[in-house]
Write a protein that holds these residues in place. Structure first.
Motif, PDB file in Angstrom:
ATOM      1  N   LEU A  23       0.855  -1.279   0.151  1.00 22.71           N
ATOM      2  CA  LEU A  23      -0.099   0.036   0.043  1.00 22.71           C
ATOM      3  C   LEU A  23       0.780   1.259   0.122  1.00 22.71           C
ATOM      4  O   LEU A  23       0.335   2.193  -0.675  1.00 22.71           O
ATOM      5  N   TRP A  24       2.030   1.237   0.742  1.00 24.85           N
ATOM      6  CA  TRP A  24       2.826   2.457   0.871  1.00 24.85           C
ATOM      7  C   TRP A  24       3.536   2.649  -0.233  1.00 24.85           C
ATOM      8  O   TRP A  24       3.581   3.763  -0.886  1.00 24.85           O
ATOM      9  N   TYR A  25       4.227   1.638  -0.865  1.00 27.92           N
ATOM     10  CA  TYR A  25       5.142   1.730  -2.246  1.00 27.92           C
ATOM     11  C   TYR A  25       4.519   1.620  -3.542  1.00 27.92           C
ATOM     12  O   TYR A  25       4.795   1.910  -4.445  1.00 27.92           O
ATOM     13  N   GLY A  26       3.292   0.859  -3.515  1.00 25.82           N
ATOM     14  CA  GLY A  26       2.818   0.628  -4.650  1.00 25.82           C
ATOM     15  C   GLY A  26       1.686   1.631  -5.238  1.00 25.82           C
ATOM     16  O   GLY A  26       1.114   1.258  -6.453  1.00 25.82           O
ATOM     17  N   THR A  27       1.501   2.635  -4.467  1.00 26.30           N
ATOM     18  CA  THR A  27       0.534   3.600  -4.790  1.00 26.30           C
ATOM     19  C   THR A  27       1.361   5.058  -4.913  1.00 26.30           C
ATOM     20  O   THR A  27       1.738   5.528  -3.815  1.00 26.30           O
ATOM     21  N   HIS A  28       0.991   5.771  -5.756  1.00 25.65           N
ATOM     22  CA  HIS A  28       1.821   7.238  -5.770  1.00 25.65           C
ATOM     23  C   HIS A  28       1.180   8.208  -6.731  1.00 25.65           C
ATOM     24  O   HIS A  28       1.773   9.290  -6.808  1.00 25.65           O
ATOM     25  N   ASP A  29       0.091   7.933  -7.159  1.00 25.94           N
ATOM     26  CA  ASP A  29      -0.541   8.841  -7.944  1.00 25.94           C
ATOM     27  C   ASP A  29      -1.844   9.117  -7.698  1.00 25.94           C
ATOM     28  O   ASP A  29      -2.662   8.307  -6.655  1.00 25.94           O
ATOM     29  N   GLY A  30      -2.691  10.163  -7.786  1.00 27.91           N
ATOM     30  CA  GLY A  30      -3.809  10.355  -7.261  1.00 27.91           C
ATOM     31  C   GLY A  30      -4.144  11.302  -6.153  1.00 27.91           C
ATOM     32  O   GLY A  30      -3.129  12.304  -6.330  1.00 27.91           O
ATOM     33  N   SER A  31      -5.267  11.921  -6.265  1.00 27.41           N
ATOM     34  CA  SER A  31      -5.640  13.163  -5.125  1.00 27.41           C
ATOM     35  C   SER A  31      -4.930  12.847  -3.711  1.00 27.41           C
ATOM     36  O   SER A  31      -4.648  11.681  -3.251  1.00 27.41           O
TER      37      SER A  31
END
Length: 388
Positions: A23-31
């Motif tokens: 969850l921490w490193y696999g997501t980096h885009d979005g609001s």
């Protein structure tokens, strides 16, 4: 490897740790609200991993450390999950409620572990706190499952219902057993099944969080493709889709749709004299004036530059002309402040009526465009309606 509470707790801790890293490193885009929600959920999983590893090492960890630190991590993780989910959904965070539940849970469990040791009461009290936290999550998700585009909320909702069912089963089992276990690490089928199911819930919840994050990204991309970034009203694509929906509704009711094409008079002179930044601020104020005049079902969009389109369903020609005149008059009376100076602005408006039998809105748009040019040739700052 023997399947017991310690082994399952070790597996659960490893799983929670891996999920937290994903969850921490696999997501980096979005609001920011979506990313912050996932970060909080990752922090909650790290706390749950610590509690699970402590239980896995219960043979080497002092009992008071296992109880106090383990429960602290679990309760803090639950509170963070409540806030994280509500942050993702843009709901009121309820962090004070989650904090109060965490503090009450810690005090109650500590008292029932030290001052008045009673394992059954401790389990029941802890279950009430968990159920309250889970209830906050269910409340945040309730109703979202009915929408087709929010299926992730269904998964999360059923995950939390599973959590409630597991609590009821565990407490009921402890009450009916003739010799209930006196600790979570005591060898017992109830404890093994409970810890096993306890490890499945974070996996399901984390998958739900990721799916919800993906839905939020998709929705944001959808909106970005249809919203004008400067004025916040819908753009050409949004207007095209909205006009088709309105036309279908008009056909069903056998009603007409009013079309207004609004153009700011001599707007190029504002950009030339004051610059595009001040010109953009004038456009924002212009849109605010238009919106103030519209009814609840009306919509306004930007078709380019200083030109805007208003769609007004269920109107006849006199009502449409009255709406256009209100918009024109409101803008004429407004003082637009540019670089500390008051500046007057007017608009020319072309109006047309789209009948329910028309195949699309393009013909009405063209008639409104012709009427707009008639208004400009008539001296600007006026309203013209196209002949049917």
């Amino acid at each position: 490897m023997q399947l017991n509470v310690e082994t399952l707790s070790f597996i659960n801790g490893g799983q929670a740790l891996v999920l937290a890293l994903m969850l921490w490193y696999g997501t980096h885009d979005g609001s920011p609200h979506a990313l912050n929600g996932l970060r909080l959920r990752a922090a909650a999983l790290l706390l749950e991993a610590v509690a699970a590893f402590l239980l896995a090492g219960s043979q080497w960890v002092p009992p008071h450390v296992l109880l106090l630190v383990g429960n602290t991590c679990n309760l803090a993780g639950q509170a963070l999950t409540v806030v994280a989910l509500r942050m993702l959904l843009k709901r009121p965070l309820r962090w004070r409620t989650a904090l109060l539940l965490g503090v009450a849970g810690w005090l109650g469990v500590t008292w029932l572990s030290t001052a008045h040791p009673n394992y059954l009461l401790r389990v029941m009290f802890g279950s009430i706190i968990i159920a309250c936290n889970t209830g906050l999550n269910i409340q945040a998700l309730w109703g979202g499952c009915r929408k087709r585009e929010t299926r992730a909320q269904c998964l999360l909702l059923w995950t939390y219902f599973l959590s409630i069912a597991l609590l009821i089963w565990r407490n009921g089992s402890l009450l009916i057993l003739s010799t209930p276990p006196q600790g979570i690490s005591t060898p017992s089928p109830v404890n093994v099944i409970y810890v096993l199911m306890l490890g499945i819930q974070p996996l399901l919840a984390s998958v739900g969080f990721l799916l919800l994050y993906n839905e939020i990204l998709q929705r944001e991309l959808y909106e970005l493709a249809r919203i004008d970034p400067l004025t916040g009203v819908i753009n050409r694509l949004g207007l095209l889709e909205a006009s088709q929906v309105l036309l279908e509704q008009a056909r069903a009711k056998q009603e007409s749709i009013g079309v207004l094409l609004i153009d700011a008079d001599h707007f190029k002179s504002i950009n030339d004299r004051f610059g595009h930044d001040d010109g953009d601020r004038v456009l924002l104020e212009l849109v605010a004036n238009i919106r103030c005049m519209l009814r609840g079902g009306d919509m306004v969009g930007r078709v380019g530059g200083e030109e805007f389109l208003v769609l007004s369903p269920s109107v006849k020609a006199p009502d449409l002309l009255a709406l256009a005149e209100r918009i024109r008059s409101a803008i004429e009376r407004t003082s637009f402040h540019i670089a500390g100076q008051a500046y007057a602005l007017t608009v020319s408006i072309g109006a047309a009526i789209a009948e329910a039998h028309e195949p699309d809105m393009m013909a009405a748009r063209r008639r409104a465009d012709v009427a707009l040019y008639d208004a400009k040739r008539a001296g600007r700052n006026c309203v013209m309606i196209a002949a049917q």
